[in-house]
Design a protein around this motif. Structure first.
Motif, PDB file in Angstrom:
ATOM      1  N   ALA A  26       0.837  -1.199   0.000  1.00  0.00           N
ATOM      2  CA  ALA A  26       0.000   0.000   0.000  1.00  0.00           C
ATOM      3  C   ALA A  26       0.874   1.252   0.000  1.00  0.00           C
ATOM      4  CB  ALA A  26      -0.916   0.004   1.217  1.00  0.00           C
ATOM      5  N   GLY A  27       0.495   2.220  -0.821  1.00  0.00           N
ATOM      6  CA  GLY A  27       1.229   3.484  -0.854  1.00  0.00           C
ATOM      7  C   GLY A  27       2.414   3.511  -1.781  1.00  0.00           C
ATOM      8  N   ALA A  28       2.738   2.399  -2.430  1.00  0.00           N
ATOM      9  CA  ALA A  28       3.866   2.406  -3.368  1.00  0.00           C
ATOM     10  C   ALA A  28       3.526   3.241  -4.596  1.00  0.00           C
ATOM     11  CB  ALA A  28       4.219   0.978  -3.770  1.00  0.00           C
ATOM     12  N   THR A  29       4.504   3.957  -5.135  1.00  0.00           N
ATOM     13  CA  THR A  29       4.305   4.834  -6.286  1.00  0.00           C
ATOM     14  C   THR A  29       5.242   4.440  -7.421  1.00  0.00           C
ATOM     15  OG1 THR A  29       5.906   6.459  -5.473  1.00  0.00           O
ATOM     16  CG2 THR A  29       3.612   6.717  -4.758  1.00  0.00           C
ATOM     17  N   ARG A  30       4.895   4.900  -8.624  1.00  0.00           N
ATOM     18  CA  ARG A  30       5.749   4.655  -9.778  1.00  0.00           C
ATOM     19  C   ARG A  30       7.098   5.334  -9.608  1.00  0.00           C
ATOM     20  NH1 ARG A  30       6.989   1.138 -13.319  1.00  0.00           N
ATOM     21  NH2 ARG A  30       4.748   0.716 -13.533  1.00  0.00           N
ATOM     22  N   ALA A  31       7.107   6.535  -9.028  1.00  0.00           N
ATOM     23  CA  ALA A  31       8.375   7.229  -8.811  1.00  0.00           C
ATOM     24  C   ALA A  31       9.261   6.454  -7.848  1.00  0.00           C
ATOM     25  CB  ALA A  31       8.111   8.631  -8.273  1.00  0.00           C
ATOM     26  N   GLN A  32       8.679   5.885  -6.815  1.00  0.00           N
ATOM     27  CA  GLN A  32       9.454   5.096  -5.874  1.00  0.00           C
ATOM     28  C   GLN A  32       9.995   3.835  -6.538  1.00  0.00           C
ATOM     29  OE1 GLN A  32       7.167   3.726  -2.525  1.00  0.00           O
ATOM     30  NE2 GLN A  32       8.952   3.519  -1.195  1.00  0.00           N
ATOM     31  N   LEU A  33       9.192   3.228  -7.407  1.00  0.00           N
ATOM     32  CA  LEU A  33       9.629   2.021  -8.104  1.00  0.00           C
ATOM     33  C   LEU A  33      10.754   2.342  -9.078  1.00  0.00           C
ATOM     34  CD1 LEU A  33       9.276  -0.975  -8.751  1.00  0.00           C
ATOM     35  CD2 LEU A  33       7.473  -0.348 -10.356  1.00  0.00           C
ATOM     36  N   ASP A  34      10.626   3.446  -9.817  1.00  0.00           N
ATOM     37  CA  ASP A  34      11.670   3.804 -10.779  1.00  0.00           C
ATOM     38  C   ASP A  34      12.975   4.180 -10.091  1.00  0.00           C
ATOM     39  OD1 ASP A  34       9.811   3.375 -12.757  1.00  0.00           O
ATOM     40  OD2 ASP A  34       9.257   5.483 -12.956  1.00  0.00           O
ATOM     41  N   ALA A  35      12.884   4.729  -8.888  1.00  0.00           N
ATOM     42  CA  ALA A  35      14.096   5.157  -8.196  1.00  0.00           C
ATOM     43  C   ALA A  35      14.816   4.015  -7.502  1.00  0.00           C
ATOM     44  CB  ALA A  35      13.758   6.234  -7.164  1.00  0.00           C
ATOM     45  N   SER A  36      14.173   2.874  -7.349  1.00  0.00           N
ATOM     46  CA  SER A  36      14.790   1.750  -6.649  1.00  0.00           C
ATOM     47  C   SER A  36      15.348   0.752  -7.655  1.00  0.00           C
ATOM     48  CB  SER A  36      13.766   1.053  -5.755  1.00  0.00           C
ATOM     49  OG  SER A  36      12.747   0.456  -6.537  1.00  0.00           O
ATOM     50  N   SER A  83       7.339   4.227   2.248  1.00  0.00           N
ATOM     51  CA  SER A  83       6.768   5.455   1.727  1.00  0.00           C
ATOM     52  C   SER A  83       6.726   6.507   2.833  1.00  0.00           C
ATOM     53  CB  SER A  83       5.347   5.206   1.201  1.00  0.00           C
ATOM     54  OG  SER A  83       5.352   4.259   0.158  1.00  0.00           O
ATOM     55  N   PRO A  84       6.671   7.788   2.496  1.00  0.00           N
ATOM     56  CA  PRO A  84       6.564   8.825   3.540  1.00  0.00           C
ATOM     57  C   PRO A  84       5.279   8.646   4.344  1.00  0.00           C
ATOM     58  CG  PRO A  84       7.160   9.783   1.410  1.00  0.00           C
ATOM     59  CD  PRO A  84       6.784   8.355   1.143  1.00  0.00           C
ATOM     60  N   LEU A  85       5.377   8.921   5.634  1.00  0.00           N
ATOM     61  CA  LEU A  85       4.206   8.834   6.493  1.00  0.00           C
ATOM     62  C   LEU A  85       3.236   9.965   6.172  1.00  0.00           C
ATOM     63  CD1 LEU A  85       5.890   8.039   9.937  1.00  0.00           C
ATOM     64  CD2 LEU A  85       4.600   6.471   8.493  1.00  0.00           C
ATOM     65  N   PRO A  86       1.950   9.732   6.291  1.00  0.00           N
ATOM     66  CA  PRO A  86       0.980  10.813   6.053  1.00  0.00           C
ATOM     67  C   PRO A  86       1.044  11.849   7.167  1.00  0.00           C
ATOM     68  CG  PRO A  86      -0.139   8.852   6.863  1.00  0.00           C
ATOM     69  CD  PRO A  86       1.287   8.455   6.636  1.00  0.00           C
ATOM     70  N   ALA A  87       0.614  13.050   6.876  1.00  0.00           N
ATOM     71  CA  ALA A  87       0.576  14.099   7.882  1.00  0.00           C
ATOM     72  C   ALA A  87      -0.520  13.793   8.888  1.00  0.00           C
ATOM     73  CB  ALA A  87       0.330  15.459   7.223  1.00  0.00           C
ATOM     74  N   GLY A  88      -0.174  13.879  10.158  1.00  0.00           N
ATOM     75  CA  GLY A  88      -1.141  13.595  11.201  1.00  0.00           C
ATOM     76  C   GLY A  88      -0.537  12.762  12.306  1.00  0.00           C
ATOM     77  N   LEU A  89      -1.388  12.149  13.093  1.00  0.00           N
ATOM     78  CA  LEU A  89      -0.972  11.361  14.248  1.00  0.00           C
ATOM     79  C   LEU A  89      -0.366  10.036  13.796  1.00  0.00           C
ATOM     80  CD1 LEU A  89      -1.119  11.408  17.411  1.00  0.00           C
ATOM     81  CD2 LEU A  89      -3.211  10.072  17.175  1.00  0.00           C
ATOM     82  N   VAL A  90       0.871   9.767  14.213  1.00  0.00           N
ATOM     83  CA  VAL A  90       1.545   8.528  13.823  1.00  0.00           C
ATOM     84  C   VAL A  90       1.902   7.652  15.024  1.00  0.00           C
ATOM     85  CG1 VAL A  90       2.469   9.506  11.698  1.00  0.00           C
ATOM     86  CG2 VAL A  90       3.804   9.674  13.803  1.00  0.00           C
ATOM     87  N   ALA A  91       1.814   8.168  16.228  1.00  0.00           N
ATOM     88  CA  ALA A  91       2.096   7.369  17.421  1.00  0.00           C
ATOM     89  C   ALA A  91       1.166   7.831  18.535  1.00  0.00           C
ATOM     90  CB  ALA A  91       3.556   7.513  17.852  1.00  0.00           C
ATOM     91  N   LEU A  92       0.665   6.871  19.298  1.00  0.00           N
ATOM     92  CA  LEU A  92      -0.296   7.178  20.352  1.00  0.00           C
ATOM     93  C   LEU A  92      -0.066   6.231  21.520  1.00  0.00           C
ATOM     94  CD1 LEU A  92      -2.865   8.668  21.349  1.00  0.00           C
ATOM     95  CD2 LEU A  92      -4.204   6.880  20.220  1.00  0.00           C
ATOM     96  N   TRP A  93       0.042   6.802  22.719  1.00  0.00           N
ATOM     97  CA  TRP A  93       0.169   6.020  23.941  1.00  0.00           C
ATOM     98  C   TRP A  93      -0.928   6.479  24.885  1.00  0.00           C
ATOM     99  CZ3 TRP A  93       4.401   8.419  21.628  1.00  0.00           C
ATOM    100  CH2 TRP A  93       5.293   7.558  20.998  1.00  0.00           C
ATOM    101  N   ALA A  94      -1.899   5.627  25.097  1.00  0.00           N
ATOM    102  CA  ALA A  94      -3.041   5.932  25.955  1.00  0.00           C
ATOM    103  C   ALA A  94      -3.370   4.701  26.775  1.00  0.00           C
ATOM    104  CB  ALA A  94      -4.256   6.354  25.127  1.00  0.00           C
ATOM    105  N   PRO A  95      -3.831   4.874  28.007  1.00  0.00           N
ATOM    106  CA  PRO A  95      -4.182   3.709  28.820  1.00  0.00           C
ATOM    107  C   PRO A  95      -5.415   3.014  28.274  1.00  0.00           C
ATOM    108  CG  PRO A  95      -4.868   5.715  29.927  1.00  0.00           C
ATOM    109  CD  PRO A  95      -4.096   6.148  28.708  1.00  0.00           C
ATOM    110  N   GLU A  96      -5.460   1.678  28.444  1.00  0.00           N
ATOM    111  CA  GLU A  96      -6.646   0.931  28.041  1.00  0.00           C
ATOM    112  C   GLU A  96      -7.717   0.962  29.120  1.00  0.00           C
ATOM    113  OE1 GLU A  96      -5.349  -2.997  27.233  1.00  0.00           O
ATOM    114  OE2 GLU A  96      -4.274  -2.476  25.397  1.00  0.00           O
ATOM    115  N   ARG A  97      -7.267   1.076  30.362  1.00  0.00           N
ATOM    116  CA  ARG A  97      -8.184   1.032  31.497  1.00  0.00           C
ATOM    117  C   ARG A  97      -7.866   2.184  32.436  1.00  0.00           C
ATOM    118  NH1 ARG A  97      -9.502  -4.058  35.445  1.00  0.00           N
ATOM    119  NH2 ARG A  97     -10.233  -2.895  37.244  1.00  0.00           N
ATOM    120  N   VAL A  98      -8.901   2.880  32.891  1.00  0.00           N
ATOM    121  CA  VAL A  98      -8.753   4.005  33.815  1.00  0.00           C
ATOM    122  C   VAL A  98      -9.743   3.806  34.948  1.00  0.00           C
ATOM    123  CG1 VAL A  98      -8.820   6.506  34.064  1.00  0.00           C
ATOM    124  CG2 VAL A  98      -8.081   5.510  31.907  1.00  0.00           C
ATOM    125  N   ALA A  99      -9.312   4.096  36.165  1.00  0.00           N
ATOM    126  CA  ALA A  99     -10.212   4.003  37.306  1.00  0.00           C
ATOM    127  C   ALA A  99     -11.178   5.184  37.290  1.00  0.00           C
ATOM    128  CB  ALA A  99      -9.421   3.991  38.610  1.00  0.00           C
TER     129      ALA A  99
END
Length: 618
Positions: free
Chosen positions: A75-85, A147-163
């Protein structure tokens, strides 16, 4: 016996039977009807030849292969990336990859490797390999050009359970948004907290959970122009924890004790409070005998230095024994400590010095956004509404005793949760020292939330977490992808959002983990007897930055796990099955020759019989 050996044995038996038939017929035939020697020799030779050719038709010899390189588009592969490799000998595209000219479509990587058994190295272009493809690599060397990461949130650390009633922290990293910010939204869509992105895109925001149940917070990413870049759901399960049983003691009435008691009662704790007012008079709840039996009724004992001094050696020894059995003690130090108290604390593992002066405790800056303030404090009541003016006022800085607290010996350690909070483990329990002097000023200034956060942190540091047998879920569960749930009993099952139930089959060889394949996004429920544990499943297309970053990380973990050889393209790969048709044609030719020799002998015998009837009759 292998099938090949059995086939060879049957064909060998057929050759022996053919030889026997030819020789018996030659021996029984009259002298004039016998086959010529050259014809008999050819027929005898054709028997093993036919058998050998038939065997090779059914079992053709394996052919050596030349090990090569395969380029895999994801997913996300491009013709430019293929030609450059540097493209390998084989170019394939997985189902998630875009359609690029020259790439053969395959359902998965395992199929591509079966079709090209000589592959020694795989080069992956695009977002990365899905879970179904990563296990197919085996010992094949992997190269990855993401491929370059999309602009936006790429990492998230949040608890699964909260009191319920507790605060929680959400941290993460945003890619490709310079000068942006992140906002934490509560389930009603109100802004609870906000943070400016660091140079590396990192951020951290804080929220609070209220009523038990499943809730959906959200993170909104904004760019430097305040435009919304992305909004990502942060699902939380707010669990109803049992209320701690607290014994609250004070050596004299004071505002700090008053507001601490009120906060503990409002938080739903099972509170037993006593305050000495002098002359041996104690106000509050019924007196508690400081012995092993009575102290088992409490999870935490909170007392100030005055109450500590009036305990006596016998009750302090009972407290020490109860701590080793699991009790927690929180000692509030609000004034100068006498030498006697310092020596007593040394027996509990603390070396306390200084403390004659006070210092300020830093507080977060003023919340200038009225919406965020109301989300944190609530709307208030008709009698005591929240004042909007608080949004522009910095909260007061409480004071703390300027104590220096260290471990009494090298065998013990002291942890510091803040500059005013220190604790250490003692047996199965904990002992904590809190040096706040006037945190009640936060309540008087209208910032009950900050007062609650301080003392919630103190109680949490002092109390040892309860031992639980929580199941373990993989991070980032998504619909349509296999996941693993560990620590589940044999009769556990999962109820999907549509009500369907799936029984889990834990694998003892995998540490008791069970595989689960969610079909629908949303809240699923793990059922273990009478217990129900909700967990959230994201849709496949939700939070594309998180998914792209997860695929990239999972694929990079396989890079370098197999040895990469510079001459891999020239080495021999695993052998492959050879072609059968040449051997089949040879077998047909040998059978045809044997048939012709047999027919020609019979024709010669028939002509001889017609020319000499007497011989034939004789």
């Amino acid at each position: 016996m292998s099938p090949h050996a059995l086939l060879a044995g049957l064909l060998g038996l057929a050759v022996v039977l053919g030889w026997t038939r030819l020789l018996l017929r030659q021996w029984r035939a009259p002298a004039g009807a016998r086959s010529r020697t050259w014809r008999l020799v050819l027929l005898l030779a054709l028997q093993p030849l036919c058998a050998l050719l038939l065997y090779r038709t059914l079992v053709p010899p394996a052919l050596p292969t030349r090990a090569g390189e395969m380029t895999v588009l994801t997913a996300g592969a491009t013709r430019a990336q293929l030609d450059a490799s540097a493209q390998g000998e084989v170019l394939v595209a997985l189902p998630e990859a875009p359609r690029l000219r020259g790439a053969g479509r395959v359902p998965d990587l395992a199929t591509a490797l079966r079709r090209h058994p000589g592959t020694a190295r795989v080069r992956v272009l695009g977002a990365g390999l899905e879970a179904r493809d990563r296990d197919a690599l085996g010992g094949i060397a992997l190269e990855f050009e993401p491929s370059p990461l999309p602009a936006g949130l790429v990492a998230l650390w949040a608890p699964e359970r909260v009191a319920a009633g507790g605060a929680f922290r959400v941290a993460g990293r945003v890619h490709g948004v310079d000068g942006g910010s992140v906002e934490l939204l509560d389930p009603a869509g109100r802004r609870v907290d906000a943070a400016t992105l660091a140079d590396d895109g990192g951020f951290a925001v804080v929220g609070s959970a209220r009523a038990p149940g499943t809730v959906r917070f959200a993170l909104r990413v904004r760019d430097g122009e305040r435009d919304t870049v992305e909004e990502v759901a942060v699902p939380l399960w707010v669990a109803a924890e049992p209320a701690p049983r607290v014994l609250l003691l004070a050596g004299a009435p004071n505002p700090e004790f008053k507001h601490l008691r009120r906060w503990a009662a409002d938080a739903g704790m099972a509170l037993h409070a006593q305050v000495a007012v002098g002359g041996g008079v104690v106000l509050g709840d019924a007196p508690v005998a400081m012995n092993a039996e009575s102290l088992r009724e409490f999870d935490l004992v909170v007392l100030d230095e005055r109450a500590w001094a009036t305990l006596g050696e016998a009750r302090r020894a009972a407290l020490a024994a109860a701590v080793r059995d699991g009790l927690a003690i929180l000692l509030r130090i609000t004034g100068p400590l006498p030498g006697t108290t310092r020596r007593q604390l040394r027996t509990f593992g603390f070396e306390v010095s200084a403390g004659a002066a006070t210092a300020a405790v830093a507080m977060p800056p003023a919340i200038e956004d009225e919406t965020m303030l109301l989300a944190r404090l609530g709307p208030g009541t008709a009698d005591a509404p929240v004042e909007a003016a608080l949004a522009s006022e910095a909260p007061p800085e409480p004071s703390r005793r300027d104590l220096r607290i260290a471990a009494a010996d090298a065998a013990t350690g002291v942890a510091s949760a803040a500059d005013w909070l220190h604790w250490r483990a003692e047996g199965r329990g904990r002992i904590a020292l809190a040096t706040l002097v006037d945190s009640y000023r936060l309540v008087l200034s209208g910032r009950d939330d900050l007062h609650a956060e301080l003392w919630s942190a103190a109680f949490a540091a002092a109390t040892r977490p309860r031992a639980t047998t929580e199941p373990e879920f993989a991070a980032g569960i998504r619909a349509g992808e296999r996941t693993a749930i560990c620590g589940v009993p044999a009769q556990a099952s999962v109820r999907a959002p549509d009500g369907t139930s799936t029984r889990l089959l834990p694998d003892p060889a995998a540490g008791g983990c069970a595989g689960y394949w969610p079909r629908l996004p949303g809240w699923h429920v793990l059922l273990q007897g009478d217990e129900a544990r909700p967990f959230h499943v994201r849709s496949r297309d939700a939070a594309p930055g998180l998914r792209a970053h997860a695929l990239r990380g999972a694929t990079l973990r396989h890079v370098g796990t197999a040895p990469r050889r510079p001459d891999a393209g020239a080495t021999a790969g695993p052998p492959r099955r050879g072609a059968s048709w040449p051997w089949f044609i040879g077998w047909l030719a040998a059978v045809a020759a044997s048939w012709w020799l047999e027919r020609s002998r019979l024709g010669r015998a028939a002509r001889r019989q017609a020319a000499d009837p007497a011989t034939a009759a004789g």
